[in-house]
Design an enzyme around this catalytic site. Structure first.
Site, mmCIF file in Angstrom:
data_model
loop_
_atom_site.group_PDB
_atom_site.id
_atom_site.type_symbol
_atom_site.label_atom_id
_atom_site.label_comp_id
_atom_site.label_asym_id
_atom_site.label_seq_id
_atom_site.Cartn_x
_atom_site.Cartn_y
_atom_site.Cartn_z
ATOM 1 N N THR A 53 -7.611 5.629 12.388
ATOM 2 C CA THR A 53 -7.969 6.704 11.466
ATOM 3 C C THR A 53 -8.789 7.822 12.104
ATOM 4 O O THR A 53 -9.577 7.568 13.026
ATOM 5 C CB THR A 53 -8.784 6.108 10.304
ATOM 6 O OG1 THR A 53 -9.388 7.171 9.554
ATOM 7 C CG2 THR A 53 -9.908 5.186 10.784
ATOM 8 N N LYS A 102 -12.880 0.034 11.947
ATOM 9 C CA LYS A 102 -11.654 0.577 12.550
ATOM 10 C C LYS A 102 -11.851 0.867 14.041
ATOM 11 O O LYS A 102 -10.903 0.805 14.818
ATOM 12 C CB LYS A 102 -11.226 1.846 11.805
ATOM 13 C CG LYS A 102 -10.661 1.586 10.405
ATOM 14 C CD LYS A 102 -9.223 1.058 10.468
ATOM 15 C CE LYS A 102 -8.596 0.942 9.092
ATOM 16 N NZ LYS A 102 -7.209 0.460 9.138
ATOM 17 N N GLU A 138 -11.262 8.985 10.724
ATOM 18 C CA GLU A 138 -12.660 8.661 10.426
ATOM 19 C C GLU A 138 -13.406 8.188 11.675
ATOM 20 O O GLU A 138 -14.625 8.208 11.726
ATOM 21 C CB GLU A 138 -12.729 7.580 9.345
ATOM 22 C CG GLU A 138 -12.464 8.084 7.941
ATOM 23 C CD GLU A 138 -13.604 8.918 7.373
ATOM 24 O OE1 GLU A 138 -14.762 8.482 7.478
ATOM 25 O OE2 GLU A 138 -13.337 10.006 6.847
ATOM 26 N N ALA A 157 -5.747 -3.110 4.832
ATOM 27 C CA ALA A 157 -7.136 -2.682 5.007
ATOM 28 C C ALA A 157 -7.826 -2.554 3.662
ATOM 29 O O ALA A 157 -7.177 -2.367 2.630
ATOM 30 C CB ALA A 157 -7.185 -1.317 5.704
ATOM 31 N N GLN A 158 -9.143 -2.643 3.697
ATOM 32 C CA GLN A 158 -9.961 -2.092 2.626
ATOM 33 C C GLN A 158 -10.053 -0.626 3.042
ATOM 34 O O GLN A 158 -10.827 -0.273 3.936
ATOM 35 C CB GLN A 158 -11.325 -2.799 2.596
ATOM 36 C CG GLN A 158 -12.175 -2.488 1.375
ATOM 37 C CD GLN A 158 -12.496 -1.001 1.198
ATOM 38 O OE1 GLN A 158 -11.762 -0.276 0.490
ATOM 39 N NE2 GLN A 158 -13.527 -0.535 1.818
ATOM 40 N N SER A 159 -9.274 0.230 2.409
ATOM 41 C CA SER A 159 -9.016 1.557 2.974
ATOM 42 C C SER A 159 -9.885 2.661 2.376
ATOM 43 O O SER A 159 -9.732 3.829 2.736
ATOM 44 C CB SER A 159 -7.533 1.907 2.794
ATOM 45 O OG SER A 159 -7.253 2.092 1.422
ATOM 46 N N ARG A 186 -0.188 7.681 -3.677
ATOM 47 C CA ARG A 186 -1.559 7.543 -3.189
ATOM 48 C C ARG A 186 -2.391 6.745 -4.200
ATOM 49 O O ARG A 186 -2.231 6.915 -5.423
ATOM 50 C CB ARG A 186 -2.130 8.940 -3.018
ATOM 51 C CG ARG A 186 -3.525 9.016 -2.439
ATOM 52 C CD ARG A 186 -3.654 8.278 -1.139
ATOM 53 N NE ARG A 186 -4.490 8.978 -0.188
ATOM 54 C CZ ARG A 186 -5.115 8.358 0.805
ATOM 55 N NH1 ARG A 186 -5.020 7.053 0.969
ATOM 56 N NH2 ARG A 186 -5.836 9.049 1.668
ATOM 57 N N TYR A 238 -16.458 1.390 7.105
ATOM 58 C CA TYR A 238 -14.992 1.461 7.273
ATOM 59 C C TYR A 238 -14.650 1.884 8.698
ATOM 60 O O TYR A 238 -13.841 1.250 9.388
ATOM 61 C CB TYR A 238 -14.420 2.470 6.257
ATOM 62 C CG TYR A 238 -12.973 2.832 6.496
ATOM 63 C CD1 TYR A 238 -11.945 2.028 6.019
ATOM 64 C CD2 TYR A 238 -12.625 3.991 7.199
ATOM 65 C CE1 TYR A 238 -10.605 2.371 6.240
ATOM 66 C CE2 TYR A 238 -11.301 4.334 7.422
ATOM 67 C CZ TYR A 238 -10.299 3.516 6.943
ATOM 68 O OH TYR A 238 -8.977 3.846 7.169
ATOM 69 N N GLY A 273 0.836 -1.199 0.000
ATOM 70 C CA GLY A 273 0.000 0.000 0.000
ATOM 71 C C GLY A 273 0.868 1.245 0.000
ATOM 72 O O GLY A 273 2.102 1.171 0.059
#
Ligand code: NAP
Ligand code: GDD
Length: 339
Positions: free
Chosen positions: A126, A153, A128, A83-85, A184, A149, A12
């Site tokens: 995160t 997390k 988030e 992760a599924q980010s 990115r 997501y 990643g």
């Protein structure tokens, strides 16, 4: 002998910078990558073949495999970046997101507890987590997730604390605000913008400095969301610092500045001397069922305890991303012309 570290999500954005950083610190680095029918190791291709770098095939959702890998390596440190980010995608793939982002870290923590209690663990948390809790957000701000997501997390964040308190695992959760780079992923808003600007710039070079009349629009969603954007290379240094402390703890890493997607657009279009509004079309498909409106981090604790602060400004970050995409686009265009 140097330390050994396992990085999940090694291919990643963050995994690639962290691998470079740890190799620079003298570590032996094991990069966990999942099997794919196509090559997915572009970001770390330059590291493959180095003496202290090794790729390991694995998937964090596979408890048996994770257990075996931890048992065999017993590394000094594990950085769980897998992760599924993508927050938007998590609304379409909620079960898969929960599996990777919550069960994945659980599998790693269980394997550490059972097989390698000395291993120090970093969990990629995160901003988030905060949802729409008002800024500035720090380690004590209420966590009210607004996406599958972020819900996943939050489970991972709670597991880190639980394994620390219940089993004495040296586990740290980073609470990282958005960090970007030329590496990115292409579906995140910053990179989507810089790649578009780069293509437009090269097209203009071939069109006597004018934007081509029928140029396709850049299709985006909510331009009013505000994010605290910093550089991924700075972020990975902070992850490492967390695992070098005397006690495990959780830390916010952020720049303390926030900007809207609109401001990012304005800055990215600046070198072309064009108005982004002539090139952007808004499509409701890119709006999320629930949005996080304003993230701006307070990294006082990381500054005080870790001595960490970001080195790359927002303006410098946007410039680096645009310039990198322009160079890539020019190379690619040159190749097309030559073929
Ligand atoms: P990224 O570029 O999307 O990298 C995530 C990596 O995880 C990818 O290499 C992916 O593999 C791998 N992965 C996905 N599912 C996996 C599985 N089941 N088993 C093993 N590997 C798997 O994300 P990033 O930007 O580097 O972020 C790294 C971590 O930090 C993520 O956990 C993210 O949620 C978190 N985070 C990121 C930011 C940010 O702004 N970048 C901020 C806060 C937190 P493939 O290459 O095969 O897809
Ligand atoms: N991806 C995307 N694509 N986002 C868009 C678009 C678009 O076309 N148009 C507007 N946006 C808005 C999103 O609605 C969001 O408010 C903002 O741009 C940033 O979106 P992303 O770049 O997808 O990042 P993110 O903030 O949702 O998530 C990233 O940062 C988190 C940390 O705060 C990811 O890296 C997460 O993994 C990370 O946890």
């Amino acid at each position: 002998m140097g330390k050994a570290a396992l990085i999940t999500g090694a291919n990643g954005q963050d995994g690639s910078y962290l691998a470079e950083f740890l190799l620079g610190e003298g570590y032996r680095v094991y990069g966990l990558v999942r099997r794919s029918s196509t090559v997915t190791t572009e970001r770390i291709a330059h590291l493959v073949g180095q003496q202290r770098f090794e790729l390991i095939a694995g998937d964090v959702t596979d408890a048996t495999g994770v257990h075996r890998i931890v048992q065999q390596l017993r590394p000094d440190e594990i950085y769980n970046l897998a992760a599924q980010s993508h927050v938007g995608v998590s609304f379409d793939l909620p079960s898969a997101t929960i599996e990777v982002n919550a069960v994945g870290p659980l599998n790693l923590l269980e394997a550490i507890r059972a097989e390698s209690p000395h291993t120090r663990f970093y969990q990629a948390g995160t901003s988030e987590l905060f949802g729409n809790s008002p800024p500035p957000q720090n380690e004590n701000t209420p966590m009210i997730p607004r996406s599958p997501y972020a819900v996943a997390k939050l489970a991972a964040h709670s597991l880190v604390r639980l394994y620390r308190e219940a089993y004495g695992v040296f586990a740290c959760a980073g609470i990282l605000f958005n960090h970007e780079s030329p590496r990115r992923g292409e579906e995140f808003v910053t990179r989507k913008i810089t790649m578009y600007v780069a293509r437009l710039a090269v097209a203009m070079e071939n069109n006597a400095g004018n934007p081509p009349g029928d140029w396709p629009k850049l299709i985006l969603g909510n331009l009013d969301a505000k994010r605290d954007w910093s550089f991924a290379g700075d972020a990975v240094r902070g992850m490492w610092l967390m695992l070098q402390q005397g006690q495990p703890d959780d830390f916010v890493l952020a720049s303390g500045e926030s900007h809207s997607v609109r401001e990012f657009l304005e800055l990215a279009f600046k070198p072309l001397d064009l108005d982004y509004r002539d090139f952007v079309r808004i499509d409701p498909a890119f709006f999320r069922p629930a949005e996080v409106n304003h993230l701006c981090g307070d990294a006082t604790k990381a500054r005080r305890v870790l001595g960490w602060s970001p080195q790359v400004s927002f303006e410098e970050l946007v410039t680096r991303m645009v310039e990198s995409d322009m160079a890539r686009e020019q190379d690619c265009h040159g190749l097309r012309c030559a073929s």
